[in-house]
Motif scaffolding. Structure first.
Motif, short mmCIF file in Angstrom:
data_model
loop_
_atom_site.label_atom_id
_atom_site.label_comp_id
_atom_site.label_asym_id
_atom_site.label_seq_id
_atom_site.Cartn_x
_atom_site.Cartn_y
_atom_site.Cartn_z
N LEU A 8 0.74 -1.01 0.08
CA LEU A 8 -0.14 0.01 -0.06
C LEU A 8 0.84 1.38 0.00
O LEU A 8 0.66 2.12 -0.72
CB LEU A 8 -0.90 -0.15 1.21
CG LEU A 8 -2.11 -1.05 1.10
CD1 LEU A 8 -2.99 -0.92 2.44
CD2 LEU A 8 -2.90 -0.78 -0.19
N PHE A 12 2.03 2.69 -3.82
CA PHE A 12 1.49 3.86 -4.28
C PHE A 12 2.37 4.97 -4.40
O PHE A 12 2.18 5.82 -5.47
CB PHE A 12 0.35 4.25 -3.17
CG PHE A 12 -1.14 3.91 -3.62
CD1 PHE A 12 -1.80 4.24 -4.56
CD2 PHE A 12 -1.32 2.61 -2.75
CE1 PHE A 12 -2.98 3.55 -4.78
CE2 PHE A 12 -2.35 1.96 -3.29
CZ PHE A 12 -3.28 2.46 -4.21
N ASP A 15 3.74 4.71 -7.80
CA ASP A 15 2.97 4.86 -8.69
C ASP A 15 2.72 6.46 -8.91
O ASP A 15 2.58 7.00 -10.22
CB ASP A 15 1.64 4.44 -8.69
CG ASP A 15 0.39 4.20 -9.57
OD1 ASP A 15 0.67 3.82 -10.61
OD2 ASP A 15 -0.65 5.07 -9.25
N ASN A 104 -11.10 -3.52 -1.36
CA ASN A 104 -10.38 -2.16 -1.65
C ASN A 104 -8.81 -2.21 -1.70
O ASN A 104 -8.14 -1.48 -2.48
CB ASN A 104 -10.86 -1.22 -0.71
CG ASN A 104 -12.22 -0.63 -0.77
OD1 ASN A 104 -12.87 -0.74 -1.96
ND2 ASN A 104 -12.80 -0.28 0.18
N LEU A 105 -8.35 -2.96 -0.86
CA LEU A 105 -7.02 -3.29 -0.86
C LEU A 105 -6.53 -3.93 -2.08
O LEU A 105 -5.47 -3.62 -2.64
CB LEU A 105 -6.77 -4.22 0.34
CG LEU A 105 -6.75 -3.47 1.75
CD1 LEU A 105 -6.46 -4.66 3.06
CD2 LEU A 105 -6.04 -2.31 2.00
N GLN A 108 -6.56 -1.38 -4.81
CA GLN A 108 -5.27 -0.63 -4.78
C GLN A 108 -3.94 -1.19 -5.13
O GLN A 108 -3.15 -0.71 -5.77
CB GLN A 108 -4.87 -0.08 -3.55
CG GLN A 108 -6.36 0.90 -2.89
CD GLN A 108 -6.29 0.97 -1.39
OE1 GLN A 108 -5.33 0.62 -0.66
NE2 GLN A 108 -7.34 1.63 -0.92
N TRP A 109 -3.65 -2.56 -4.73
CA TRP A 109 -2.58 -3.12 -5.09
C TRP A 109 -2.51 -3.56 -6.81
O TRP A 109 -1.47 -3.35 -7.34
CB TRP A 109 -2.43 -4.68 -4.28
CG TRP A 109 -1.32 -5.36 -4.65
CD1 TRP A 109 -0.08 -5.14 -4.10
CD2 TRP A 109 -1.12 -6.27 -5.85
NE1 TRP A 109 0.77 -6.05 -4.66
CE2 TRP A 109 0.35 -6.88 -5.43
CE3 TRP A 109 -2.00 -6.92 -6.77
CZ2 TRP A 109 0.70 -7.89 -6.60
CZ3 TRP A 109 -1.54 -7.84 -7.70
CH2 TRP A 109 -0.03 -8.37 -7.17
N SER A 111 -3.91 -1.56 -8.85
CA SER A 111 -3.65 -0.20 -9.78
C SER A 111 -2.31 0.04 -9.54
O SER A 111 -1.80 0.79 -10.44
CB SER A 111 -4.43 0.73 -9.10
OG SER A 111 -4.44 2.13 -9.72
N ALA A 112 -1.52 0.03 -8.47
CA ALA A 112 -0.34 0.17 -8.36
C ALA A 112 0.59 -0.62 -9.11
O ALA A 112 1.91 -0.02 -9.22
CB ALA A 112 0.13 0.15 -6.82
N VAL A 164 -4.42 7.48 1.87
CA VAL A 164 -5.00 6.13 1.35
C VAL A 164 -5.76 5.67 2.57
O VAL A 164 -6.76 5.26 2.49
CB VAL A 164 -4.02 5.26 0.56
CG1 VAL A 164 -4.72 3.89 0.26
CG2 VAL A 164 -3.56 5.87 -0.54
N ARG A 167 -8.96 7.32 3.59
CA ARG A 167 -10.15 7.08 2.60
C ARG A 167 -10.58 5.90 2.84
O ARG A 167 -11.69 5.77 2.96
CB ARG A 167 -9.25 7.33 1.26
CG ARG A 167 -10.53 7.08 0.10
CD ARG A 167 -10.05 7.07 -1.11
NE ARG A 167 -8.95 5.71 -1.35
CZ ARG A 167 -8.32 5.23 -2.38
NH1 ARG A 167 -8.06 6.22 -3.43
NH2 ARG A 167 -7.56 4.38 -2.35
N GLU A 168 -9.78 4.79 3.04
CA GLU A 168 -10.45 3.62 3.45
C GLU A 168 -11.06 3.52 4.68
O GLU A 168 -12.07 2.83 4.79
CB GLU A 168 -9.34 2.57 3.42
CG GLU A 168 -8.74 2.29 1.95
CD GLU A 168 -9.65 2.22 0.70
OE1 GLU A 168 -10.74 1.22 1.05
OE2 GLU A 168 -9.30 3.03 -0.25
#
Length: 261
Positions: A8, A12, A15, A104-105, A108-109, A111-112, A164, A167-168
């Protein structure tokens, strides 16, 4: 837990660095498992379905508290099995509760690391409404691990990692009284308070909204009010916040806190 934090936080940050440099990772079309094979990434084992061993795209919780990919556990049940594949326990019921925090985790992973992840076939809004209306002990317990992870990241993460995490927590606090209770009990409030003074407008908005969602639970109102400088920090955002959105949330927060339980 440390593996989650590494993905995380560092994932990120890398990214974001790519975005700042004007370069983006090329995302190839295809199956998730093939994408991972092509890029030689090691998927965190907690993101993999215990049945298929593939990355979960729609993680759900069964009555024993174990999480599986929806397609895999549905097929298991359709074949007539009445036990948990991992523990062997008899299923008390066959309801599948979306594990939104874990989903969600995973998003995110992916996406990164430039891995495409299509949305689950079942509408998430319907699943969340059901989970909120009919929380089970298993579902609540399954949310505790990601919640504790997010609070750890608020405490020790980088600035982007804290943003991050806020937000979560903001999203998790929307999904029921029990979630709001254990987020506060686990120590989220003081870290969210500290983030209110962040120079990052997104971090500030997420932290103030997370506090607003937590305050919906009456017992958390006193926790927020009793936390040193928390109310003062909220008022400061109301007066000097980076965005109109943050100021508006603070106004709602103050009203929520002073309202009678």
């Amino acid at each position: 837990m440390t593996r989650y934090c590494r993905f995380l936080i560092f994932g990120f940050e890398e990214d974001e660095l790519d975005m700042e440099n004007g370069s983006q990772k090329k995302i190839k079309k295809g199956l998730i498992t093939q994408e991972i094979a092509d890029t030689f990434l090691t998927v965190p084992k907690d993101f993999c379905c215990p049945i298929s061993l593939d990355l979960m795209r729609d993680p759900v919780i069964i009555s024993t508290g174990q999480t599986y990919d929806r397609s895999s556990i549905s097929r298991w049940m359709d074949e007539g099995h009445t036990t948990c594949p991992k523990t062997g326990q008899t299923l008390a019921h066959t309801r599948l509760v979306p594990n939104r925090a874990l989903r969600n985790l995973i998003v995110q992973w992916c996406s990164a690391h430039g891995i495409p992840l299509e949305p689950p076939e079942v509408m998430e809004a319907m699943g969340e409404a059901f989970a909120s209306a009919c929380p089970t002990k298993a579902a609540l317990e399954a949310n505790r691990a990601p919640a504790n992870l997010l609070i750890q990241q608020l405490a020790n993460g980088s600035q982007s990692g804290k943003t991050v995490a806020a937000r979560e927590i903001r999203l998790l606090a929307k999904t029921g009284r029990e979630n709001r209770a254990f987020l506060a009990e686990a120590g989220a409030i003081p870290y969210l308070r500290d983030l209110l003074s962040s120079p990052n407008s997104v971090a500030q908005e997420n932290s103030v909204t997370a506090l607003l969602n937590l305050s919906i639970y009456d017992k958390n109102k006193s926790r927020i009010m009793d936390e040193a400088s928390c109310l003062v920090s909220i008022v400061n955002v109301l007066r000097f916040g980076h965005t109109t959105e943050a100021k508006g949330k603070c106004c709602c927060n103050v009203v929520q806190l002073i309202s009678s339980s």
